[in-house]
Design a protein around this motif. Structure first.
Motif, PDB file in Angstrom:
ATOM      1  N   MET A   1     -40.521  -5.740 -18.559  1.00  8.27           N
ATOM      2  CA  MET A   1     -40.768  -7.228 -18.663  1.00  8.27           C
ATOM      3  C   MET A   1     -39.884  -7.888 -19.807  1.00  8.27           C
ATOM      4  O   MET A   1     -40.120  -7.669 -20.802  1.00  8.27           O
ATOM      5  CB  MET A   1     -41.963  -7.515 -18.661  1.00  8.27           C
ATOM      6  N   TYR A   2     -39.121  -8.879 -19.629  1.00 13.17           N
ATOM      7  CA  TYR A   2     -38.553  -9.694 -20.530  1.00 13.17           C
ATOM      8  C   TYR A   2     -39.189 -10.725 -20.866  1.00 13.17           C
ATOM      9  O   TYR A   2     -40.191 -11.208 -20.297  1.00 13.17           O
ATOM     10  CB  TYR A   2     -36.990 -10.162 -19.961  1.00 13.17           C
ATOM     11  N   SER A   3     -39.152 -11.262 -22.326  1.00 18.14           N
ATOM     12  CA  SER A   3     -39.793 -12.098 -22.978  1.00 18.14           C
ATOM     13  C   SER A   3     -39.836 -13.297 -22.158  1.00 18.14           C
ATOM     14  O   SER A   3     -38.643 -13.937 -21.751  1.00 18.14           O
ATOM     15  CB  SER A   3     -39.368 -12.433 -24.311  1.00 18.14           C
ATOM     16  N   GLU A   4     -40.920 -14.183 -22.102  1.00 16.27           N
ATOM     17  CA  GLU A   4     -41.056 -15.638 -21.619  1.00 16.27           C
ATOM     18  C   GLU A   4     -41.281 -16.634 -22.582  1.00 16.27           C
ATOM     19  O   GLU A   4     -42.055 -17.722 -22.275  1.00 16.27           O
ATOM     20  CB  GLU A   4     -41.840 -15.248 -20.204  1.00 16.27           C
ATOM     21  N   ARG A   5     -41.271 -16.350 -23.710  1.00 17.28           N
ATOM     22  CA  ARG A   5     -41.557 -17.090 -24.756  1.00 17.28           C
ATOM     23  C   ARG A   5     -40.824 -18.428 -24.704  1.00 17.28           C
ATOM     24  O   ARG A   5     -39.480 -18.253 -24.596  1.00 17.28           O
ATOM     25  CB  ARG A   5     -41.637 -16.576 -26.037  1.00 17.28           C
ATOM     26  N   PRO A   6     -41.398 -19.566 -24.672  1.00 17.02           N
ATOM     27  CA  PRO A   6     -40.574 -20.827 -24.484  1.00 17.02           C
ATOM     28  C   PRO A   6     -39.812 -20.824 -25.404  1.00 17.02           C
ATOM     29  O   PRO A   6     -38.508 -21.648 -25.240  1.00 17.02           O
ATOM     30  CB  PRO A   6     -41.670 -21.825 -24.667  1.00 17.02           C
ATOM     31  N   GLU A   7     -40.054 -20.670 -26.815  1.00 15.33           N
ATOM     32  CA  GLU A   7     -39.084 -20.921 -27.691  1.00 15.33           C
ATOM     33  C   GLU A   7     -37.930 -20.011 -27.779  1.00 15.33           C
ATOM     34  O   GLU A   7     -36.866 -20.452 -27.905  1.00 15.33           O
ATOM     35  CB  GLU A   7     -40.050 -20.386 -29.193  1.00 15.33           C
ATOM     36  N   GLU A   8     -38.136 -19.034 -27.264  1.00 15.00           N
ATOM     37  CA  GLU A   8     -36.825 -17.916 -26.748  1.00 15.00           C
ATOM     38  C   GLU A   8     -35.872 -18.743 -25.981  1.00 15.00           C
ATOM     39  O   GLU A   8     -34.692 -18.690 -26.118  1.00 15.00           O
ATOM     40  CB  GLU A   8     -37.331 -16.597 -26.461  1.00 15.00           C
ATOM     41  N   ILE A   9     -36.654 -19.052 -24.763  1.00 13.55           N
ATOM     42  CA  ILE A   9     -35.633 -19.598 -23.704  1.00 13.55           C
ATOM     43  C   ILE A   9     -35.024 -21.161 -24.331  1.00 13.55           C
ATOM     44  O   ILE A   9     -33.705 -21.055 -23.981  1.00 13.55           O
ATOM     45  CB  ILE A   9     -36.642 -20.154 -22.486  1.00 13.55           C
ATOM     46  N   LEU A  10     -35.638 -21.801 -24.954  1.00 11.34           N
ATOM     47  CA  LEU A  10     -35.139 -23.181 -25.695  1.00 11.34           C
ATOM     48  C   LEU A  10     -34.096 -22.763 -26.695  1.00 11.34           C
ATOM     49  O   LEU A  10     -32.934 -23.462 -26.580  1.00 11.34           O
ATOM     50  CB  LEU A  10     -36.413 -23.878 -26.290  1.00 11.34           C
ATOM     51  N   ARG A  11     -34.076 -21.637 -27.382  1.00 11.07           N
ATOM     52  CA  ARG A  11     -33.129 -21.561 -28.393  1.00 11.07           C
ATOM     53  C   ARG A  11     -31.845 -20.658 -27.589  1.00 11.07           C
ATOM     54  O   ARG A  11     -30.685 -21.153 -27.892  1.00 11.07           O
ATOM     55  CB  ARG A  11     -33.502 -20.115 -29.240  1.00 11.07           C
ATOM     56  N   LEU A  12     -32.200 -19.900 -26.509  1.00 11.36           N
ATOM     57  CA  LEU A  12     -31.017 -19.464 -25.800  1.00 11.36           C
ATOM     58  C   LEU A  12     -30.324 -20.704 -25.053  1.00 11.36           C
ATOM     59  O   LEU A  12     -29.086 -20.636 -25.099  1.00 11.36           O
ATOM     60  CB  LEU A  12     -31.486 -18.456 -24.843  1.00 11.36           C
ATOM     61  N   LEU A  13     -30.898 -21.531 -24.877  1.00 13.23           N
ATOM     62  CA  LEU A  13     -30.132 -22.938 -24.041  1.00 13.23           C
ATOM     63  C   LEU A  13     -29.487 -23.420 -25.114  1.00 13.23           C
ATOM     64  O   LEU A  13     -28.489 -23.941 -24.821  1.00 13.23           O
ATOM     65  CB  LEU A  13     -31.120 -23.963 -23.670  1.00 13.23           C
ATOM     66  N   GLN A  14     -30.017 -23.586 -26.368  1.00 19.44           N
ATOM     67  CA  GLN A  14     -29.462 -24.260 -27.455  1.00 19.44           C
ATOM     68  C   GLN A  14     -28.045 -23.400 -27.629  1.00 19.44           C
ATOM     69  O   GLN A  14     -27.109 -24.138 -27.860  1.00 19.44           O
ATOM     70  CB  GLN A  14     -30.242 -24.507 -28.570  1.00 19.44           C
ATOM     71  N   LEU A  15     -28.064 -22.192 -27.869  1.00 25.11           N
ATOM     72  CA  LEU A  15     -27.013 -21.133 -28.359  1.00 25.11           C
ATOM     73  C   LEU A  15     -25.945 -21.230 -27.267  1.00 25.11           C
ATOM     74  O   LEU A  15     -24.599 -21.215 -27.637  1.00 25.11           O
ATOM     75  CB  LEU A  15     -27.497 -19.934 -28.529  1.00 25.11           C
ATOM     76  N   CYS A  16     -26.011 -21.432 -25.896  1.00 23.74           N
ATOM     77  CA  CYS A  16     -25.321 -21.647 -24.833  1.00 23.74           C
ATOM     78  C   CYS A  16     -24.956 -22.807 -24.293  1.00 23.74           C
ATOM     79  O   CYS A  16     -24.268 -22.928 -23.545  1.00 23.74           O
ATOM     80  CB  CYS A  16     -25.747 -20.651 -23.787  1.00 23.74           C
ATOM     81  N   SER A  17     -25.468 -23.753 -24.925  1.00 25.31           N
ATOM     82  CA  SER A  17     -25.061 -25.330 -24.490  1.00 25.31           C
ATOM     83  C   SER A  17     -23.707 -25.694 -24.688  1.00 25.31           C
ATOM     84  O   SER A  17     -23.025 -25.353 -25.535  1.00 25.31           O
ATOM     85  CB  SER A  17     -25.811 -26.254 -25.344  1.00 25.31           C
ATOM     86  N   PRO A  18     -23.045 -26.432 -23.561  1.00 24.84           N
ATOM     87  CA  PRO A  18     -21.579 -26.703 -23.864  1.00 24.84           C
ATOM     88  C   PRO A  18     -21.667 -27.915 -24.596  1.00 24.84           C
ATOM     89  O   PRO A  18     -20.503 -28.137 -25.087  1.00 24.84           O
ATOM     90  CB  PRO A  18     -21.566 -27.400 -22.268  1.00 24.84           C
ATOM     91  N   THR A  19     -22.690 -28.399 -25.379  1.00 27.27           N
ATOM     92  CA  THR A  19     -22.699 -29.440 -26.317  1.00 27.27           C
ATOM     93  C   THR A  19     -22.762 -28.676 -27.871  1.00 27.27           C
ATOM     94  O   THR A  19     -22.608 -29.437 -28.713  1.00 27.27           O
ATOM     95  CB  THR A  19     -23.748 -30.313 -26.453  1.00 27.27           C
ATOM     96  N   LEU A  20     -22.947 -27.340 -27.729  1.00 22.97           N
ATOM     97  CA  LEU A  20     -22.755 -26.476 -29.146  1.00 22.97           C
ATOM     98  C   LEU A  20     -21.177 -26.961 -29.915  1.00 22.97           C
ATOM     99  O   LEU A  20     -20.317 -26.704 -29.029  1.00 22.97           O
ATOM    100  CB  LEU A  20     -22.765 -25.154 -28.857  1.00 22.97           C
ATOM    101  N   PRO A  21     -21.464 -27.673 -30.966  1.00 26.54           N
ATOM    102  CA  PRO A  21     -20.081 -28.176 -31.530  1.00 26.54           C
ATOM    103  C   PRO A  21     -19.327 -27.035 -32.181  1.00 26.54           C
ATOM    104  O   PRO A  21     -19.004 -26.990 -33.242  1.00 26.54           O
ATOM    105  CB  PRO A  21     -20.740 -28.933 -32.521  1.00 26.54           C
ATOM    106  N   VAL A  22     -18.763 -26.126 -31.353  1.00 24.26           N
ATOM    107  CA  VAL A  22     -17.929 -25.008 -32.016  1.00 24.26           C
ATOM    108  C   VAL A  22     -16.459 -25.405 -31.380  1.00 24.26           C
ATOM    109  O   VAL A  22     -15.615 -24.633 -31.837  1.00 24.26           O
ATOM    110  CB  VAL A  22     -18.359 -23.796 -31.701  1.00 24.26           C
TER     111      VAL A  22
END
Length: 226
Positions: free
Chosen positions: A1-22
């Motif tokens: 079973m994969y982690s369902e921690r809200p913090e993990e999902i939110l961090r994943l969304l941040q890291l993969c966001s189209p707005t990530l300034p790279v």
């Protein structure tokens, strides 16, 4: 079973966001040339181009390398990280793809430092740095599971390619969403396959993409960076 921690999902969304300034939005990875040459010209050909790269390139290169980089950062094994970073860089088929890796990696290293991951700083001026190396550093330090990190990375890559097609083919926003929806069942299979590969099975180049990327810089007009 994969982690369902809200913090993990939110961090994943941040890291993969189209707005990530790279600056990932500035690159087409050869797709602009493929469109100008009529290799890609509608919704169906767009979907086939992206799916082909997902299943035959990223599955055999990016996914297993991501896994090994993740393990290297997790175990604090810098030699392991450097080995797979250099391996990935060497598998980028054109100068344009290699420069993209360096520029995105440097941008992400600066961002991660600003977000509290200080060890990313030593990658700011590292030659042959790869975006995926910094992406996995962020995933490990933010406690994003390997499985979720790979899913997010593939979805982010596919979305960037779809955005290129929306601008240049052009296809509509709805067509773009249909393409992305069709990958919902494909990406998990790519993850499963890619994570199962042994070291000697890792490494696949895409000649068509490499040629398109190399010839992109000779286009008379270009929207995306070369």
């Amino acid at each position: 079973m994969y982690s369902e921690r809200p913090e993990e999902i939110l961090r994943l969304l941040q890291l993969c966001s189209p707005t990530l300034p790279v600056g990932a939005y500035a690159y087409s990875q050869g797709l602009e040339f493929a469109i100008s040459s009529k290799w890609v010209f509608d919704e169906t050909s767009t979907s086939l181009w992206i799916q082909g790269l997902l299943e035959n390139s990223l599955t055999y290169l990016d996914v297993p390398v991501l896994s090994r980089l993740y393990d290297g950062w997790s175990s604090q094994d810098k030699n392991e990280v450097l080995f797979w970073n250099d391996f990935l860089f060497a598998n980028r088929d054109s100068k344009e793809l290699q420069e993209e890796e360096q520029q995105l990696a440097q941008a992400l290293s600066r961002l991660l430092v600003d977000l509290g991951i200080g060890e990313a700083g030593e990658w700011k001026k590292k030659p042959r740095a790869c975006f995926l190396s910094l992406f996995t550093l962020g995933a490990v330090r933010w406690e994003i599971s390997l499985h979720n990190a790979v899913l997010g990375y593939l979805r982010m890559w596919a979305e960037n390619q779809v955005l290129v097609a929306i601008k240049l083919v052009p296809i509509g926003q709805t067509s773009g969403q249909r393409i992305l929806s069709s990958f919902t069942s494909i990406i998990p299979n790519c993850v499963t396959k890619g994570l199962s590969l042994e070291d000697e099975e890792v490494g696949y180049t895409s000649p068509g993409q490499g040629i398109a990327s190399a010839l992109h810089e000779t286009q008379y007009t270009r929207l995306f960076r070369s």
